[in-house]
Motif scaffolding. Sequence first.
Motif, mmCIF file in Angstrom:
data_model
loop_
_atom_site.group_PDB
_atom_site.id
_atom_site.type_symbol
_atom_site.label_atom_id
_atom_site.label_comp_id
_atom_site.label_asym_id
_atom_site.label_seq_id
_atom_site.Cartn_x
_atom_site.Cartn_y
_atom_site.Cartn_z
ATOM 1 N N PHE A 38 0.860 -1.180 0.000
ATOM 2 C CA PHE A 38 0.000 0.000 0.000
ATOM 3 C C PHE A 38 0.897 1.231 0.000
ATOM 4 N N LEU A 39 0.889 1.971 -1.114
ATOM 5 C CA LEU A 39 1.696 3.191 -1.247
ATOM 6 C C LEU A 39 0.760 4.383 -1.088
ATOM 7 N N ALA A 40 0.977 5.174 -0.055
ATOM 8 C CA ALA A 40 0.091 6.307 0.240
ATOM 9 C C ALA A 40 0.746 7.627 -0.134
ATOM 10 N N PHE A 41 -0.061 8.528 -0.678
ATOM 11 C CA PHE A 41 0.397 9.851 -1.093
ATOM 12 C C PHE A 41 -0.556 10.883 -0.498
ATOM 13 N N LEU A 42 -0.035 11.735 0.377
ATOM 14 C CA LEU A 42 -0.805 12.818 0.995
ATOM 15 C C LEU A 42 -0.468 14.092 0.233
ATOM 16 N N VAL A 43 -1.486 14.723 -0.365
ATOM 17 C CA VAL A 43 -1.253 15.884 -1.234
ATOM 18 C C VAL A 43 -2.205 17.031 -0.889
ATOM 19 N N PRO A 44 -1.815 18.278 -1.224
ATOM 20 C CA PRO A 44 -2.772 19.382 -1.104
ATOM 21 C C PRO A 44 -3.972 19.094 -2.013
ATOM 22 N N HIS A 95 -5.763 -1.275 -7.254
ATOM 23 C CA HIS A 95 -6.694 -0.230 -6.823
ATOM 24 C C HIS A 95 -5.941 1.065 -6.525
ATOM 25 N N VAL A 96 -6.632 2.204 -6.715
ATOM 26 C CA VAL A 96 -6.138 3.492 -6.231
ATOM 27 C C VAL A 96 -7.297 4.095 -5.426
ATOM 28 N N VAL A 97 -7.226 3.909 -4.119
ATOM 29 C CA VAL A 97 -8.259 4.364 -3.196
ATOM 30 C C VAL A 97 -7.973 5.815 -2.825
ATOM 31 N N THR A 98 -9.030 6.625 -2.715
ATOM 32 C CA THR A 98 -8.826 8.042 -2.421
ATOM 33 C C THR A 98 -9.752 8.524 -1.305
ATOM 34 N N ALA A 99 -9.307 9.564 -0.630
ATOM 35 C CA ALA A 99 -10.127 10.291 0.347
ATOM 36 C C ALA A 99 -9.662 11.742 0.322
ATOM 37 N N HIS A 100 -10.611 12.652 0.464
ATOM 38 C CA HIS A 100 -10.227 14.073 0.497
ATOM 39 C C HIS A 100 -11.168 14.841 1.410
ATOM 40 N N ARG A 101 -10.661 15.985 1.876
ATOM 41 C CA ARG A 101 -11.460 16.940 2.670
ATOM 42 C C ARG A 101 -11.115 18.343 2.184
ATOM 43 N N ILE A 147 -7.414 19.339 6.642
ATOM 44 C CA ILE A 147 -8.366 19.972 5.731
ATOM 45 C C ILE A 147 -7.618 20.392 4.472
ATOM 46 N N ASN A 148 -8.339 20.514 3.374
ATOM 47 C CA ASN A 148 -7.782 20.919 2.078
ATOM 48 C C ASN A 148 -6.620 20.018 1.658
ATOM 49 N N CYS A 149 -6.795 18.718 1.899
ATOM 50 C CA CYS A 149 -5.799 17.756 1.428
ATOM 51 C C CYS A 149 -6.491 16.441 1.087
ATOM 52 N N ALA A 150 -5.725 15.569 0.445
ATOM 53 C CA ALA A 150 -6.253 14.287 -0.011
ATOM 54 C C ALA A 150 -5.197 13.213 0.194
ATOM 55 N N VAL A 151 -5.675 11.979 0.346
ATOM 56 C CA VAL A 151 -4.783 10.822 0.411
ATOM 57 C C VAL A 151 -5.161 9.911 -0.747
ATOM 58 N N LEU A 152 -4.153 9.470 -1.481
ATOM 59 C CA LEU A 152 -4.343 8.502 -2.566
ATOM 60 C C LEU A 152 -3.496 7.291 -2.210
#
Length: 182
Positions: free
Chosen positions: A21-27, A47-53, A89-94
């Motif tokens: 599982f390779l995670a990327f936290l981005v603006p 899979h490329v699972v995502t979450a954002h706020r 807030i104002n970021c996403a994880v892929l």
Amino acid sequence: MAFKTVTREFEGYLEDRKSRFLAFLVPVNAFEGRLEELRKEHRKANHVVTAHRRLLEDGRIEESGKDDGEPAGTSGMPTLRVLQGAELINCAVLIVRYFGGTKLGGGGLARAYSGAAQDAINNAELVLFQKILTKKVSAAFALSSDLERRVESLGLKVISRDYNETGVDLIVEGPEEVLSEL
């Protein structure tokens, strides 16, 4: 609540029973472009699972967690909960997953995805989130240089200058707390 955010990308990693599982936290403004890049870069990933706020103009929070083909509720939502728990807030994880040949089950997937997201957050340089706004300020010609000095001393960015018959109108941009001092 004091939200935190990131200003650049950070990575995390987790391995469980040979699944990687390779995670990327981005603006959040880099989210869509980064998702496209990761899908091209990791064509063999399962899979490329995502979450954002994201904080909306009216103060509401837009958020989502997408499972990308994993069993419903096992990946996107656990990843989103990690963002919520970290008060980001104002970021996403892929999270890019390479299947290792052994099924992890619902609980295993939830732990793996949330663990990878948490690792990226642990590796990140979190900064206090500041809502950036614009404001119009005006001054007569005689006071325009004082206004310019004040804007500069507060570290605000001048977006535009409009000279008119009475003086100058500036549109400035900066953190909400600082703009209130003008």
